[in-house]
Scaffold this active site. Structure first.
Site, PDB file in Angstrom:
ATOM      1  N   HIS A   1       4.568 -22.903 -19.422  1.00 23.30           N
ATOM      2  CA  HIS A   1       5.812 -22.553 -18.747  1.00 23.30           C
ATOM      3  C   HIS A   1       6.914 -23.566 -19.047  1.00 23.30           C
ATOM      4  CE1 HIS A   1       7.879 -20.361 -15.487  1.00 23.30           C
ATOM      5  NE2 HIS A   1       8.445 -21.516 -15.224  1.00 23.30           N
TER       6      HIS A   1
ATOM      7  N   HIS B   1       8.813 -14.367 -12.237  1.00 20.74           N
ATOM      8  CA  HIS B   1       7.979 -14.898 -11.169  1.00 20.74           C
ATOM      9  C   HIS B   1       6.809 -13.937 -10.971  1.00 20.74           C
ATOM     10  CE1 HIS B   1       8.635 -18.087  -7.845  1.00 20.74           C
ATOM     11  NE2 HIS B   1       8.373 -18.624  -8.995  1.00 20.74           N
TER      12      HIS B   1
END
Lengths: 734, 228
Positions: free
Chosen positions: A48, A94
């Site tokens: 990420h 998300h």
């Protein structure tokens, strides 16, 4: 160095670090790391934050244009939209948190992306999203839709920004791994953009916003792992959103920025304090020293490790102009927010963490980012699928019935149930609201405006990543164009499966190739983005879903076009070439039950030519309604225009040997327009002169939609099919 | 007409209110911070804007209804001064004791944002004189807690005294059933105080002042006030 916990191979694995990555750490610092240091490496080197699997391929994307002020690498992308104004925007995923805890996962997704935008000095003016859920039949889907939509609304509505657009699809490949991609768009002055780069030595590093708690510890690491059956157990790593604090943080940040107090600013998003501090230092070529004793904490007894990895929301890190520290503090106190000096910039290029008088970490700051692993992962190209001839696809008994069926399917039905839960009217500038081709937001009192959209056709990407990647960009460009906007730049949110599997890595590489080709051909550079890999459950990846968020500018919003038919008795003009491409079409999937074939090829030259032609017509106010053709093809587009305008249409053109292929084929680079008869013939002549395929296919009027050789269908019938499915499904009746 | 807009932490439609007031009065209203204890001298109208004051984490408007500035707003109203509460502002007026009743969760428990028709119940108040009685207007709603409830006695009194300002209806003016978006008692969208100098309403007239953005049916309310 505080060395209370022994670093075992198991501990290393629990931090998502591979043995060779741990070796790299040992070589880099010449000793075993402390537990806090291990946590920091884990946070900085996960997928990420480090883009270790995608960086190599992301570099090939076009990111520059004369109007690009800031490309990828900052909190958000920035483009010049003229008159000293800049548009700041980004999209971020998300996905994993939203699957575990849909309301908070989605809410904090919105909160995070809003923070990315106002960190740069921009006031957010609109939000969008792109959602992908599992099959409607899956037992969790209804719960996830309900929670995610409420969460997006709960955050955005309270924060006070209109949600003006989005995309919602369903597919069984998202059953165990939904996608929640949130996009925010803000407005700033071109000469008042704020960056993360710290400058000056010995300057105070200030912590602002909410207190730090134990929520979200290792959120970024979770986001970089694939889901197994234990997904439910990960609930404690989901953060909790507080839009009220974020609204205060926004107002306070913009106020101190306007007062000239801020030298550098970085929001605490993924990997919280660690990532924000390292980025500020590394970008400025400075060291950072933090004393965690001063960090405002929500609970007692938090360790250095926990503070460095907490992903508590609504927090910011800043380097302040020392002469304005008191002024800044007064503004934060007024807004009731925490303000604490927690460290200083140094000239050592080291990241030093102190807690209770002990040094918990002492790491080389540049290497934390620069020396992150970079992988050239093995990949295999996706095998090409055969082209499907229209003649080989069974025609329906009635095209009209097939149309009514299609506009009531989960993917093509009205998403009113969703967007009515989002405040799309606040700020009073929403010229075009959800449900059209793109959201259109006026800037202040106008006349300038921005158009914005989110798009991707994941089934095309699955069948042919390169064409699918191209198509996602082309469709976003087309949706902006259909409102009359000039598309300027895009943000991408690359949602893919496990990059360690060559098949999924091949999808990522292919889509990026297509995105790059289309972005270059359409002068539509990528200015920000996010990568979300490991989207898979129990070994099976999601459909490759490179979400594209596009932004364009409209010089005068009173000229913007919308999809609704405006008058009866007008000519309907089809722009672009129709061959009747049914491979990977919604018709083939939802009427024939076949997810097969090659997707429609994207001719970027035709896209540009046809789009530029349509935009010029809109700007000259020569057309009354405009719609781009996408899922469901011509017939679905006409139906949508009729429903939006409450005016019917009669299609009178010759549909040839395979009418269903012409009506439902998904050939690209096409638009529908409506105009008066005289204007229509002039448009046809102009199109011919410019080499743009154009034809009159019917007329508007009455309260029915009539396809050639079929019984007319009442608009009311279309409407009830289109509006009916989602509310019924959510009520447990479908 | 000197108008002020009160800013609570978490207010978010103050800009929309400022814009509508500025359009009607020709000048920007002053923003008054919630922690102030006095209104600016010469204030004619106090507008409490929409939003989520204090996050609305307690009952909507409960904390704002007890904010420092509210004593001054109550005194202003008691003197006959004008007060307009929109959406969260209406909730604050109810919580602050300026209007009776309470705004509960919408009947289907979801936030709802859409265009909504209202029937103007009377056109002889300072807030509605630019409309005509029973005129149907289209405005926006955007709320999760707009379901107006009060005890039977209060409802009877509001109805009997002509204190219902607006009712939810459909485009044809038919009240009730599906036209009621949130379950409000008697389709009530807004109410007056007994002297009709305080108006609380859930819908957003301040978002309907522009033909390009939905229409101009909300402008009448601000025009009415300017004539005051």
């Amino acid at each position: 160095m505080s060395q209370s916990i022994e670093i075992t191979p198991q501990l290393v694995a629990e931090h998502g670090l591979k043995p060779d990555e741990y070796e790299r750490i040992l070589k880099l610092i010449g000793r075993a790391p402390s537990i806090t240091e291990l946590g920091i490496f884990s946070a900085m080197w996960n997928e990420h934050c480090s883009y270790k699997s995608s960086r190599l391929h992301l570099r090939k994307l076009p990111t520059k244009a004369p109007w690009v002020i800031q490309g990828p690498g900052e909190n958000a992308g920035v483009i010049d939209i003229g008159d000293g104004q800049a548009c700041v925007f980004k999209m971020e995923s998300h996905n994993h948190p939203s699957f575990i805890e849909p309301y908070q996962g989605a809410a904090t997704g919105v909160g995070g992306i809003l923070r990315d935008v106002f960190t740069m000095g921009a006031r957010p003016i609109a939000c969008l999203n792109l959602l992908r859920f599992g099959s409607p039949d899956h037992p969790k889907t209804r719960h996830l839709v309900s929670g995610v939509v409420a969460g997006i609304g709960g955050y955005g509505n309270s924060f006070g920004v209109p949600t003006v657009g989005g995309s919602v699809n369903f597919h069984t490949r998202y059953d165990g791994n939904i996608l929640v991609n949130a996009m925010a768009v803000g407005l700033a002055k071109t000469d008042e953009i704020f960056y993360a780069k710290a400058t000056g030595i010995g300057r105070p590093i200030v912590y602002l916003g909410s207190k730090t708690g134990r929520d979200g510890i290792h959120g970024a690491t979770m986001a970089s792992a694939s889901f197994e059956a234990d997904a439910e157990e990960k609930r404690p790593t989901v953060q909790v959103g507080d839009p009220f604090s974020e609204k205060l943080l926004l107002e306070a940040c913009l106020e101190i920025m306007a007062k000239g107090c801020v030298i550098a600013i970085q929001d605490m998003g993924a990997a919280g304090l660690t990532s924000s501090a390292v980025e500020m230092g590394a970008k400025g070529g400075l060291g950072i020293e933090l004393d965690l004793d001063h960090v405002p904490c929500r609970e007692e007894g938090m360790s250095a490790y926990e503070m460095m990895l907490s992903e508590s929301q609504e927090r910011m890190l800043m380097v302040l102009d020392p002469s304005k520290e008191k002024e800044a503090e007064a503004i934060f106190v007024k807004w009731g927010l925490d303000f604490a000096v927690i460290g200083k910039t140094t000239d050592t290029k080291r990241f030093v963490i102190k807690h209770k008088g002990k040094i918990e970490a002492d790491l080389p700051i540049m290497e934390l980012g620069d020396e992150a692993p970079l992988y050239d992962r093995p990949w295999v190209p996706t095998p090409k699928k055969p082209m499907i001839e229209g003649a080989s696809v069974k025609p329906p008994k009635s095209n009209a019935d097939a149309l009514v069926h299609l506009i009531g399917t989960p993917d093509l039905c009205s998403k009113r149930w969703v967007w009515e839960q989002y405040d799309h009217l606040i700020l009073g500038n929403s010229v075009q609201q959800p449900g059209g081709d793109a959201g259109v937001v006026r800037i202040g009192d106008g006349p300038k405006g921005l158009a914005m959209t989110t798009d991707v056709s994941q089934r095309y990407c699955e069948a042919d990543p390169v064409e699918g990647g191209k198509q996602a960009v082309a469709e976003a460009w087309r949706n902006l164009t259909a409102t009359g906007a000039l598309p300027l730049a895009l943000t991408d949110n690359l949602n893919f499966g496990n990059p360690e599997k060559p098949e999924y890595m091949g999808q990522l590489v292919g889509c990026l190739e297509g995105i790059g080709d289309a972005a270059r051909a359409l002068d539509f550079p990528i200015v920000s983005g996010n990568v979300s890999l490991y989207n898979e459950t129990q070994g099976r990846g999601i459909l490759p879903t490179p979400s594209i968020g596009g932004v364009g500018v409209i010089a005068d919003v009173t000229q913007s076009a919308s999809v609704a038919f405006k008058k009866a008795g007008q000519q309907i003009i089809l722009i672009g070439e129709t061959k009747g491409w049914l491979g990977q079409s919604v018709y083939l999937r939802d009427v024939c039950g076949r997810e097969e074939g090659a997707p429609p090829p994207v001719d970027l030259v035709a896209e540009r030519r046809n789009g530029d032609f349509v935009r010029a017509l809109i700007t000259a106010r020569r057309v009354d309604s405009v719609h781009d053709l996408s899922d469901g093809g011509l017939a679905v587009a006409v139906a949508e225009m009729a429903m939006a305008g409450k005016i019917g249409a009669k299609i009178t053109c010759d549909l040839g040997a395979q009418p269903h292929a012409i009506l439902f084929g998904e050939d690209q680079a096409r638009y529908l327009l409506s105009a008066g008869a005289d204007e229509a013939s002039k448009i046809l002549a102009d199109a011919k002169a410019k080499g743009v395929p154009a034809a009159i296919i019917g007329t508007t009027g009455d309260e029915t939609l009539e396809l050639p050789g079929e019984m007319p269908v009442a608009i009311a019938t279309l409407n009830s099919a289109h509006e009916g499915w989602l509310p019924a499904y959510m009520a447990g009746q479908a | 007409m000197k108008a002020v807009v009160v800013l609570f932490p978490g207010s978010n439609r103050e800009g929309d209110a400022v814009r509508a007031l500025e359009m009607a009065t020709g000048k920007k209203p002053q923003i008054v911070w919630h922690a102030e204890t006095e209104l600016p001298a010469g204030t004619d109208l106090v507008l409490l804007p929409g939003g989520f004051s204090y996050g609305d984490y307690l009952r909507c408007g409960a904390i704002a209804g007890r904010a420092a500035i509210m004593d001054a707003v109550r005194a202003h109203a008691a003197r006959g001064g004008l007060v307009l509460g929109i959406c969260n502002g209406f909730q604050i007026l109810c919580e602050g004791g300026l209007l009776p009743g309470v705004l509960m969760r919408n009947k289907d428990l979801r936030f709802i944002c859409k265009m909504q028709h209202l029937r103007v119940e009377r056109a002889d108040t300072v807030f509605t004189r630019a409309y005509s009685k029973n005129q149907i207007i289209k405005v926006a709603i955007a709320h999760g807690e707009g379901n107006y409830e009060a005890d039977e006695e209060t409802i009877k009194r509001l109805e009997g005294d002509g204190r219902v300002a607006f009712r939810y209806c459909d485009a044809q003016g038919v009240v009730g059933g599906f036209a009621n978006p949130n379950g409000s008692t008697n389709d009530i969208a807004g109410i007056y105080s007994d002297k009709r100098n305080v108006l609380g309403m859930m819908p957003h007239p301040e978002n309907l002042i522009d033909p390009l953005v939905g229409g101009i049916d909300g402008a009448g309310l601000f025009k009415s006030l300017v004539a005051a």
